[in-house]
Design an enzyme around this catalytic site. Structure first.
Site, PDB file in Angstrom:
ATOM      1  N   PRO A   1       0.844  -1.198   0.000  1.00  0.00           N
ATOM      2  CA  PRO A   1       0.000   0.000   0.000  1.00  0.00           C
ATOM      3  C   PRO A   1       0.879   1.248   0.000  1.00  0.00           C
ATOM      4  CG  PRO A   1      -0.542  -1.427   1.862  1.00  0.00           C
ATOM      5  CD  PRO A   1       0.687  -1.983   1.219  1.00  0.00           C
ATOM      6  N   GLU A   2       0.408   2.286  -0.668  1.00  0.00           N
ATOM      7  CA  GLU A   2       1.150   3.536  -0.655  1.00  0.00           C
ATOM      8  C   GLU A   2       0.757   4.342   0.578  1.00  0.00           C
ATOM      9  OE1 GLU A   2       2.288   5.328  -4.044  1.00  0.00           O
ATOM     10  OE2 GLU A   2       1.797   3.693  -5.396  1.00  0.00           O
TER      11      GLU A   2
ATOM     12  N   LYS B   1       4.465   4.889   5.927  1.00  0.00           N
ATOM     13  CA  LYS B   1       3.571   3.737   5.751  1.00  0.00           C
ATOM     14  C   LYS B   1       3.265   3.026   7.068  1.00  0.00           C
ATOM     15  CE  LYS B   1       5.142   3.168   1.073  1.00  0.00           C
ATOM     16  NZ  LYS B   1       5.765   2.264   0.102  1.00  0.00           N
TER      17      LYS B   1
ATOM     18  N   ARG C   1      11.375  -3.743  -8.221  1.00  0.00           N
ATOM     19  CA  ARG C   1      10.027  -3.173  -8.349  1.00  0.00           C
ATOM     20  C   ARG C   1       9.852  -2.692  -9.783  1.00  0.00           C
ATOM     21  NH1 ARG C   1       8.115  -1.611  -3.448  1.00  0.00           N
ATOM     22  NH2 ARG C   1       6.108  -1.876  -4.465  1.00  0.00           N
TER      23      ARG C   1
END
Ligand SMILES: [Zn+2]
Length: 270
Positions: A2-3, A55, A258
């Site tokens: 999740p950002e 985060k 990524r």
């Protein structure tokens, strides 16, 4: 993963539901939390606030107790009314905080720790967060300075390095580079101050827009209403660039591999 905007939104929802409320029951399947709860029960404490740091999410209880969680890939927090049916199976529940009006349930939250203010201040990952793009007092100049401290990093890697700037995740990484017309494979040291500032400002703008009141949890960077056209490059390998028509490319980047998306024309190296 999740950002930061996801965590920020979740924290805001939890804060609205829980802050100022007395905990009536605390449940957990995590032994490290259960041990603390046995010694210093969470039930009976007041939830003072819930907030996000990059985060990480922090739930502050009265009596100097903080529940620190990180969702990594799999975790999520839901808020329910008492007795309401949960949307995930009960076996996935890791933490549940009950108050009279609401139940906050953390499903598959992989990282959860209890802290005091003192131990939280010593926590390496939280302590070493760079400027948080969603913080009220975000300082763009400080974020630029942080990024410049690692000139050897590729831009796409630097933007995900939470100790330099906190909150950005993999979707926005590609979108921010496109919006700034910066090749994500350039190293930070080759960027001008204007380019770095543009990256930081787009990061802030995109993240803020996605936590604005009333906006659905759908990420959008193009500003276009059509849901098919909400992102510039992320997830669009082989499709035409919305600006120049060139095919969008993608490649794994950094030691964590990524995926990065970019337009080789609009973001040509310079
Ligand atoms: Zn293009």
């Amino acid at each position: 993963m999740p950002e930061g905007d996801t965590i920020f939104r979740a924290a805001r929802t939890l804060n609205r539901a829980l802050s100022g409320q007395v905990v009536t029951k605390f449940e957990t399947q995590l032994p490290q939390l259960a041990r603390v709860d046995d010694d210093a029960p969470v039930a009976g404490r007041v939830v003072e606030k819930v907030d996000a740091a990059g985060k990480w999410m922090r739930m502050w209880f009265s009596g100097d107790l903080i529940l620190l969680t990180h969702m990594l890939m799999s975790g999520s927090w839901h808020v329910y009314r008492p007795g309401e049916r949960w949307q995930r199976p009960r076996v996935q529940m890791r933490v549940a905080v009950y108050t009279e009006a609401f139940v906050a349930v953390g499903f598959q939250v992989p990282v959860a720790e209890f802290h005091t203010a003192a131990t939280l201040a010593r926590h390496r990952s939280v302590q070493r967060l760079g400027p948080d793009v969603l913080a009220e007092d975000f300082d763009a100049g400080a974020a630029v300075a942080q990024l410049r401290s690692r000139p050897e990093l590729e831009v796409g890697v630097a933007l995900l390095t939470q100790s330099l700037m906190a909150g950005l995740g993999n979707v926005y990484k590609s979108e921010v580079c496109f919006a700034s017309r910066v090749d994500p494979f350039r190293t930070v040291g080759t960027l001008s101050i204007m380019e770095l500032t543009s990256l930081v400002e787009h990061a802030r703008r995109f993240m803020k827009a996605n936590v604005a009141e009333g906006v659905a949890a759908m990420r959008r960077t193009t500003g276009r209403a059509n849901p098919e056209e909400r992102l510039w490059v992320y997830g669009r390998r082989g499709e035409a660039c919305r600006v120049c028509g060139t095919a969008i490319e993608s490649r794994k980047q950094g030691v964590e591999a990524r995926v990065t998306f970019w337009c080789p024309e609009c973001q040509g190296r310079s």
